[in-house]
Scaffold this motif. Structure first.
Motif, PDB file in Angstrom:
ATOM      1  N   ALA A   1      -9.581 -17.109   6.999  1.00 51.68           N
ATOM      2  CA  ALA A   1      -9.935 -18.576   7.012  1.00 51.68           C
ATOM      3  C   ALA A   1      -8.599 -19.254   6.890  1.00 51.68           C
ATOM      4  O   ALA A   1      -7.493 -18.913   6.467  1.00 51.68           O
ATOM      5  N   PRO A   2      -8.744 -20.634   7.279  1.00 52.16           N
ATOM      6  CA  PRO A   2      -7.809 -21.628   6.960  1.00 52.16           C
ATOM      7  C   PRO A   2      -7.094 -21.629   5.807  1.00 52.16           C
ATOM      8  O   PRO A   2      -8.028 -21.530   4.900  1.00 52.16           O
ATOM      9  N   GLY A   3      -5.768 -21.531   5.678  1.00 51.82           N
ATOM     10  CA  GLY A   3      -5.337 -21.361   4.253  1.00 51.82           C
ATOM     11  C   GLY A   3      -5.172 -20.143   3.679  1.00 51.82           C
ATOM     12  O   GLY A   3      -4.438 -19.994   2.790  1.00 51.82           O
ATOM     13  N   GLN A   4      -5.842 -18.884   4.056  1.00 49.24           N
ATOM     14  CA  GLN A   4      -5.699 -17.612   3.987  1.00 49.24           C
ATOM     15  C   GLN A   4      -4.482 -17.202   4.354  1.00 49.24           C
ATOM     16  O   GLN A   4      -4.128 -17.241   5.462  1.00 49.24           O
ATOM     17  N   SER A   5      -3.655 -16.702   3.342  1.00 57.10           N
ATOM     18  CA  SER A   5      -2.121 -16.165   3.876  1.00 57.10           C
ATOM     19  C   SER A   5      -2.265 -14.720   4.233  1.00 57.10           C
ATOM     20  O   SER A   5      -3.140 -14.093   3.654  1.00 57.10           O
ATOM     21  N   ASP A   6      -1.644 -14.338   5.389  1.00 58.23           N
ATOM     22  CA  ASP A   6      -1.680 -12.832   5.753  1.00 58.23           C
ATOM     23  C   ASP A   6      -0.514 -12.012   5.007  1.00 58.23           C
ATOM     24  O   ASP A   6      -0.298 -10.863   5.227  1.00 58.23           O
ATOM     25  N   GLY A   7       0.230 -12.681   4.131  1.00 59.51           N
ATOM     26  CA  GLY A   7       1.381 -11.967   3.329  1.00 59.51           C
ATOM     27  C   GLY A   7       2.637 -12.159   4.163  1.00 59.51           C
ATOM     28  O   GLY A   7       3.501 -11.418   3.900  1.00 59.51           O
ATOM     29  N   ALA A   8       2.662 -12.617   5.407  1.00 59.05           N
ATOM     30  CA  ALA A   8       3.748 -12.620   6.223  1.00 59.05           C
ATOM     31  C   ALA A   8       5.111 -13.231   5.537  1.00 59.05           C
ATOM     32  O   ALA A   8       6.122 -12.620   5.810  1.00 59.05           O
ATOM     33  N   SER A   9       4.913 -13.963   4.668  1.00 57.64           N
ATOM     34  CA  SER A   9       6.165 -14.646   4.056  1.00 57.64           C
ATOM     35  C   SER A   9       6.771 -13.562   2.982  1.00 57.64           C
ATOM     36  O   SER A   9       7.851 -13.707   2.710  1.00 57.64           O
ATOM     37  N   ALA A  10       5.861 -12.703   2.712  1.00 58.43           N
ATOM     38  CA  ALA A  10       6.300 -11.677   1.675  1.00 58.43           C
ATOM     39  C   ALA A  10       7.242 -10.669   2.498  1.00 58.43           C
ATOM     40  O   ALA A  10       7.240 -10.697   3.865  1.00 58.43           O
ATOM     41  N   THR A  11       7.724  -9.646   1.837  1.00 60.74           N
ATOM     42  CA  THR A  11       8.793  -8.816   2.517  1.00 60.74           C
ATOM     43  C   THR A  11       7.915  -7.978   3.350  1.00 60.74           C
ATOM     44  O   THR A  11       7.004  -7.281   2.908  1.00 60.74           O
ATOM     45  N   ALA A  12       8.334  -8.207   4.536  1.00 61.71           N
ATOM     46  CA  ALA A  12       7.493  -7.462   5.764  1.00 61.71           C
ATOM     47  C   ALA A  12       8.079  -5.998   5.748  1.00 61.71           C
ATOM     48  O   ALA A  12       9.310  -5.585   5.635  1.00 61.71           O
ATOM     49  N   SER A  13       7.229  -4.917   6.155  1.00 52.12           N
ATOM     50  CA  SER A  13       7.513  -3.749   6.224  1.00 52.12           C
ATOM     51  C   SER A  13       8.229  -3.357   7.631  1.00 52.12           C
ATOM     52  O   SER A  13       7.727  -3.864   8.717  1.00 52.12           O
ATOM     53  N   ALA A  14       9.480  -2.722   7.596  1.00 53.56           N
ATOM     54  CA  ALA A  14      10.126  -2.486   8.676  1.00 53.56           C
ATOM     55  C   ALA A  14       9.696  -1.319   9.802  1.00 53.56           C
ATOM     56  O   ALA A  14       9.951  -1.025  10.772  1.00 53.56           O
ATOM     57  N   SER A  15       8.654  -0.384   9.062  1.00 49.28           N
ATOM     58  CA  SER A  15       8.004   0.747   9.592  1.00 49.28           C
ATOM     59  C   SER A  15       7.164   0.466  10.503  1.00 49.28           C
ATOM     60  O   SER A  15       6.425  -0.736  10.537  1.00 49.28           O
ATOM     61  N   SER A  16       6.796   0.991  11.383  1.00 44.36           N
ATOM     62  CA  SER A  16       5.763   0.953  12.355  1.00 44.36           C
ATOM     63  C   SER A  16       5.016   2.356  12.884  1.00 44.36           C
ATOM     64  O   SER A  16       5.793   3.478  12.498  1.00 44.36           O
ATOM     65  N   GLY A  17       4.071   2.419  13.405  1.00 38.38           N
ATOM     66  CA  GLY A  17       3.502   3.599  14.004  1.00 38.38           C
ATOM     67  C   GLY A  17       2.283   3.851  13.090  1.00 38.38           C
ATOM     68  O   GLY A  17       1.594   2.905  12.391  1.00 38.38           O
ATOM     69  N   GLU A  18       1.785   5.049  12.986  1.00 40.00           N
ATOM     70  CA  GLU A  18       0.390   5.439  12.412  1.00 40.00           C
ATOM     71  C   GLU A  18       0.252   5.086  10.864  1.00 40.00           C
ATOM     72  O   GLU A  18      -0.651   4.683  10.448  1.00 40.00           O
ATOM     73  N   ASN A  19       1.378   5.367  10.299  1.00 42.97           N
ATOM     74  CA  ASN A  19       1.438   4.784   8.929  1.00 42.97           C
ATOM     75  C   ASN A  19       2.080   3.609   8.313  1.00 42.97           C
ATOM     76  O   ASN A  19       2.514   3.273   7.305  1.00 42.97           O
ATOM     77  N   ALA A  20       1.883   2.666   9.373  1.00 44.56           N
ATOM     78  CA  ALA A  20       2.486   1.316   9.101  1.00 44.56           C
ATOM     79  C   ALA A  20       1.569   0.603   8.006  1.00 44.56           C
ATOM     80  O   ALA A  20       0.358   0.744   8.094  1.00 44.56           O
ATOM     81  N   VAL A  21       2.529  -0.027   7.279  1.00 41.58           N
ATOM     82  CA  VAL A  21       1.402  -0.918   6.235  1.00 41.58           C
ATOM     83  C   VAL A  21       1.722  -2.338   6.560  1.00 41.58           C
ATOM     84  O   VAL A  21       2.860  -2.655   6.723  1.00 41.58           O
ATOM     85  N   GLY A  22       0.620  -3.160   6.713  1.00 42.67           N
ATOM     86  CA  GLY A  22       1.088  -4.409   7.037  1.00 42.67           C
ATOM     87  C   GLY A  22       1.502  -5.408   5.923  1.00 42.67           C
ATOM     88  O   GLY A  22       1.654  -5.142   4.746  1.00 42.67           O
ATOM     89  N   THR A  23       1.186  -6.845   6.128  1.00 41.37           N
ATOM     90  CA  THR A  23       1.526  -7.751   5.175  1.00 41.37           C
ATOM     91  C   THR A  23       0.527  -8.350   4.331  1.00 41.37           C
ATOM     92  O   THR A  23       0.634  -8.943   3.554  1.00 41.37           O
ATOM     93  N   LEU A  24      -0.600  -7.921   4.698  1.00 41.87           N
ATOM     94  CA  LEU A  24      -1.872  -8.327   4.122  1.00 41.87           C
ATOM     95  C   LEU A  24      -1.827  -7.751   2.611  1.00 41.87           C
ATOM     96  O   LEU A  24      -1.801  -6.636   2.590  1.00 41.87           O
TER      97      LEU A  24
END
Length: 148
Positions: A67-90
């Motif tokens: 929804a508009p105004g809902q943060s995806d947490g991207a301004s928080a510390t983003a995870s540098a990992s990627s792949g199957e076990n990646a954790v997003g910023t939400l």
């Protein structure tokens, strides 16, 4: 002289029309950009690989129209990992993943393959997210889906 007089009459008639046309184009309101998506699309970074009730399995990617105004947490510390076990910023992503897993593993492959069935599952997931989390979701999306 009549040619000169007719040219003056034509000019007298054409000039106001031209001035009014230019003035209208300069003062008419500019078109308003109406975005079809008001919020943000957040795609959970790790795909789901789930067993279904009929012995088949599904691999899917899930996106949330926040929804508009809902943060995806991207301004928080983003995870540098990627792949199957990646954790997003939400912030509540683990709970959202559990909701998706529980909802889809209770379904069969035919339900996921049909448009009507997918729409019903998306509604169930959205309602569960609204009940169990603080995430404000406008829609649930399945950008990638495979059932085998």
């Amino acid at each position: 002289m009549s040619k000169l007089k007719s040219k003056k009459v034509m000019l007298a008639l054409a000039l106001p029309v031209l001035v009014l046309g230019i003035g209208y184009n300069m003062t008419k309101p500019k078109p308003v950009n109406k975005d079809k998506i008001k919020g943000t699309i957040y795609v959970l970074p790790a795909p789901f690989l789930l067993n279904l009730t009929d012995g088949r399995f599904a691999k899917l990617t899930v996106g949330l129209e926040l929804a508009p105004g809902q943060s995806d947490g991207a301004s928080a510390t983003a995870s540098a990992s990627s792949g199957e076990n990646a954790v997003g910023t939400l912030p509540e992503e683990p709970l959202v993943r559990e909701i998706v897993t529980n909802t889809i593993t209770n379904e069969n492959g035919e339900t996921l393959v049909s448009d009507h069935g997918r729409s019903a599952i998306k509604r169930q997931i959205q309602q569960a997210i609204e009940r169990q989390t603080d995430v404000k979701v406008q829609a649930v999306l399945f950008p990638d889906l495979t059932v085998q």
